[in-house]
Design an enzyme around this catalytic site. Sequence first.
Site, PDB file in Angstrom:
ATOM      1  CB  ILE A 143      -0.876   0.088   1.345  1.00 39.96           C
ATOM      2  CG1 ILE A 143      -1.709   1.172   0.843  1.00 39.96           C
ATOM      3  CG2 ILE A 143      -0.384  -0.134   2.492  1.00 39.96           C
ATOM      4  CD1 ILE A 143      -3.323   1.334   1.780  1.00 39.96           C
ATOM      5  NE  ARG A 202       3.039  11.802   8.173  1.00 42.33           N
ATOM      6  CZ  ARG A 202       3.317  10.474   8.809  1.00 42.33           C
ATOM      7  NH1 ARG A 202       2.111   9.736   9.069  1.00 42.33           N
ATOM      8  NH2 ARG A 202       4.578  10.086   8.960  1.00 42.33           N
ATOM      9  N   GLY A 224      -5.223  10.899   4.772  1.00 43.70           N
ATOM     10  CA  GLY A 224      -6.185   9.493   4.915  1.00 43.70           C
ATOM     11  C   GLY A 224      -6.234   8.628   3.708  1.00 43.70           C
ATOM     12  N   GLY A 227      -4.444   6.691   1.951  1.00 43.35           N
ATOM     13  CA  GLY A 227      -4.055   5.185   1.937  1.00 43.35           C
ATOM     14  C   GLY A 227      -5.025   4.256   2.921  1.00 43.35           C
ATOM     15  CD  GLU A 253       5.187 -10.801   5.882  1.00 43.03           C
ATOM     16  OE1 GLU A 253       5.846 -10.321   4.824  1.00 43.03           O
ATOM     17  OE2 GLU A 253       5.398 -12.093   6.104  1.00 43.03           O
ATOM     18  CG  ASN A 303       5.670   2.056   8.427  1.00 42.12           C
ATOM     19  OD1 ASN A 303       4.926   3.106   8.822  1.00 42.12           O
ATOM     20  ND2 ASN A 303       5.641   1.725   7.175  1.00 42.12           N
ATOM     21  CE1 TYR A 316      -1.581  -1.450   7.043  1.00 46.25           C
ATOM     22  CE2 TYR A 316       0.627  -1.735   8.145  1.00 46.25           C
ATOM     23  CZ  TYR A 316      -0.182  -1.577   7.097  1.00 46.25           C
ATOM     24  OH  TYR A 316       0.724  -1.267   5.746  1.00 46.25           O
TER      25      TYR A 316
END
Length: 140
Positions: A69, A77, A79, A81, A99, A104, A111
């Site tokens: 992604i 920054r 939103g 993604g 993974e 990160n 997530y």
Amino acid sequence: MLRKVRPFEEKDVAAVAHIFENVPDGWSRTALEDSFSNDSIKSFVLEGEDGVVAFVSYLVADDAELVFIVTDKGHKRKGYGGYLLAETLKLLGLPCVLEVRESNASAIALYEKLGFEHIGTRKNFYSNPREAALIYKLDL
């Protein structure tokens, strides 16, 4: 900005290849083109008023494995993604695993916000720099 999620098409290769220019270990233009001949790969883009702003790709079998992604550096920054990920997970309707580099923090936060749960760690999984991968899963 208008947000339109749609399947990745051959006309998007140049725009997505441009997004990947700043991604370590990202897909090349050739890899993007080759993805069209692999029925197990499902990819989507988020299209805005000024073109493709984000890309997501999954390896799909009994579940979906998030492969990439990425968001265009000029649109980070905002939103996009997270929106693309959430919408495509609904479209796929499958459990998803992924993974992520342990460093990160912004991706991990996204997530977890979407309901992914940490289920394991792979030590020294990534190179440049060497780092562990955290494994996350989302059951739909």
